[in-house]
Design a protein around this motif. Structure first.
Motif, short mmCIF file in Angstrom:
data_model
loop_
_atom_site.label_atom_id
_atom_site.label_comp_id
_atom_site.label_asym_id
_atom_site.label_seq_id
_atom_site.Cartn_x
_atom_site.Cartn_y
_atom_site.Cartn_z
N ARG A 22 1.71 16.69 44.43
CA ARG A 22 1.19 17.44 45.58
C ARG A 22 2.31 18.14 46.35
N GLN A 23 3.45 17.49 46.44
CA GLN A 23 4.58 18.13 47.11
C GLN A 23 5.03 19.38 46.35
N ALA A 76 1.36 10.56 42.56
CA ALA A 76 0.54 11.72 42.89
C ALA A 76 1.16 12.55 43.99
N GLY A 77 1.82 11.89 44.94
CA GLY A 77 2.45 12.62 46.04
C GLY A 77 3.52 13.58 45.57
N ASP A 78 4.21 13.22 44.47
CA ASP A 78 5.25 14.11 43.94
C ASP A 78 4.63 15.41 43.43
N TYR A 122 -6.48 10.42 43.22
CA TYR A 122 -5.25 9.67 43.50
C TYR A 122 -4.79 9.85 44.94
N GLN A 123 -4.36 8.75 45.56
CA GLN A 123 -3.63 8.80 46.82
C GLN A 123 -2.17 9.14 46.53
N ASP A 124 -1.46 9.66 47.54
CA ASP A 124 -0.10 10.11 47.31
C ASP A 124 0.82 9.02 46.76
N ASP A 125 0.59 7.76 47.16
CA ASP A 125 1.49 6.70 46.73
C ASP A 125 1.02 6.00 45.46
#
Length: 454
Positions: A356-357, A352-354, A328-331
């Motif tokens: 990873r953060q 996905a960015g959530d 997955y890309q962050d967005d």
């Protein structure tokens, strides 16, 4: 100051170097001793003796039967970082620790998907005898496809079907533990030359969908007969299973409100099964970072961050949830359907960015974390218990054994001053310590009771 009832405290461990449920990469910290733990009893004996000394209730072992290979559709990250590797067998460690301690109880994770209840019942009856009833069984159904392949299966059994297998596994186990030997079957009479009364021992002759077992059980009744039953399912199906069988549940959420609601759901389901909902104790997983001052604790956390690798923890999360975070890309929005641990997948962030953060920080991925001075930690724990209604905590270590040593040195006295931690060792069986009536054996309203010798 108002005193309270002591909480239940356990220490979570796995026989590996990279605890995926905490921060899998922190074995690289100079103070961490996990590398020695995998090849020596010394580390485990130190932990167990310290736990016994401070009247800890439980030393608990998680376990897996495969390698985490969902992340990037490869086991490489898990192998490189030692994510829940090596997966040594905790049942080979517990006997040595039980022999070296007087009061400490032990819990072990054992899967119902890749074992046979006859062999399982024999092992746990033996442990229950050898420890004087200090044994609990964490019932899991296993969520790794690699585990299925290790046991010769082409695919992992679907989520709800795994629970159907577990139900029958429990039925066979109950028949062996509770119904195969009458209470008075064991005689041990040297004068009469009689070990047992053969008329008071019977086969179980189980023929089911998933298991067949003739019996009788080859061990006479142990102090608890059935070991204390622990369960960690937080999916809708998992809650039903826990409500039916568990005496201790590990909660699958972090926010106090969600935990309170989830525990009440399980206890309501238990009452619908004819059980007393109050018989089920709830423990939350937690990390503690404590120093003489809050500033010292925050410095420790910053130090841990320097040795934290988000990729290792993402590999663990991918294995739990069945969500390959490498794709997955962050967005991108995440597909949360899963045949792995549904509760882990269902609570995934939308993007996905959530995730990873959150996983960028050592204290962001590992659930509930208390940080501060001893007084602040004790206050945080008391407030969380009031808000969530839980009965205690299962502690995870960031740095082993330093995190547990800090807990013993700083936090235990602060909790004892508030009546939240016991000041004397408990005796008797593990079940008797947790039940209001002090009974060694399961109550008559538990489903195991219907298989007893009448």
């Amino acid at each position: 100051m108002t005193t309270r009832k002591p909480l239940i405290f356990g220490l979570y461990e796995q026989a590996n170097i990279g605890d995926g449920s905490g921060a899998a990469s922190l074995w690289t910290h100079p103070e961490d001793r996990r590398l020695t733990s995998v090849k020596s009893y010394d580390y485990w004996l130190h932990l167990a003796k310290l736990a016994d000394e401070i009247n800890l209730d439980l030393l608990f072992f998680g376990d897996v039967l495969g390698i985490y290979d969902t992340y990037g559709q490869s086991p490489d990250t898990a192998i490189s970082w030692g994510v829940e590797l090596p997966a040594h067998d905790p049942l080979m460690i517990i006997p040595a620790l039980a022999a070296a301690t007087r009061h400490l109880a032990f819990g072990a994770t054992i899967s119902t998907s890749y074992d046979h209840p006859f062999a399982h019942a024999r092992r746990l009856s033996t442990l229950d005898h050898m420890t004087g009833g200090r044994i609990g069984w964490n019932i899991v159904t296993s969520y790794l496809p690699s585990a299925a392949r290790n046991f010769g299966r082409d695919r992992m059994v679907p989520h709800d079907e795994r629970y159907a297998i577990a139900e029958e596994f429990l039925e066979v186990s109950y028949k062996l533990w509770e119904g195969s030997w009458a209470d008075d079957a064991f005689l041990g009479d040297k004068t009469a030359c009689r070990f047992a009364d053969a008329t008071r021992v019977r086969p179980i002759d189980h023929r089911g969908t998933h298991f067949a077992c003739a019996g009788p059980h080859v061990s006479f009744p142990s102090p608890q007969r059935t070991p204390l039953l622990i369960q960690a399912g937080w999916s809708p199906r998992g809650k039903i299973f826990g409500a039916r069988h568990a005496e201790v549940v590990f909660v699958g959420d972090n926010t106090a409100g969600a935990v309170r609601q989830g525990v009440e759901d399980i206890r309501t389901l238990a009452r619908a099964e004819g059980r007393d909902g109050g018989d089920i104790k709830a423990l939350a997983g937690a990390q503690i970072v404590v120093g003489a001052t809050r500033a010292e604790a925050e410095d420790k956390l910053a130090d841990y961050q320097r040795f934290y690798a988000p990729e290792a923890s993402l590999a663990a999360y991918s294995g739990y949830s069945g969500i390959d975070m490498a794709r997955y890309q962050d967005d991108e929005a995440i597909d949360r359907s899963s045949n792995h641990t549904q509760s882990a997948a269902s609570k995934a962030a939308v993007l996905a960015g959530d995730i990873r953060q959150r996983y960028a920080r050592v204290d962001g991925n590992s659930g509930l974390t208390f940080i501060g001075s001893p007084t602040e930690i004790a206050n945080q724990i008391a407030a969380y218990v009031d808000q969530s209604g839980i009965d205690g905590f299962l502690l995870h270590q960031f740095i082993a054994p330093a995190s547990f040593e800090d807990f013993a040195r700083y936090v235990v006295p602060a909790l004892q001053a508030r009546g939240l931690y016991r000041t004397e060792a408990q005796t008797g069986t593990l079940r008797a310590r947790l039940r209001a009536d002090g009974a060694d054996r399961l109550p008559d309203n538990h489903p195991a009771a219907r298989f007893r010798w009448r």
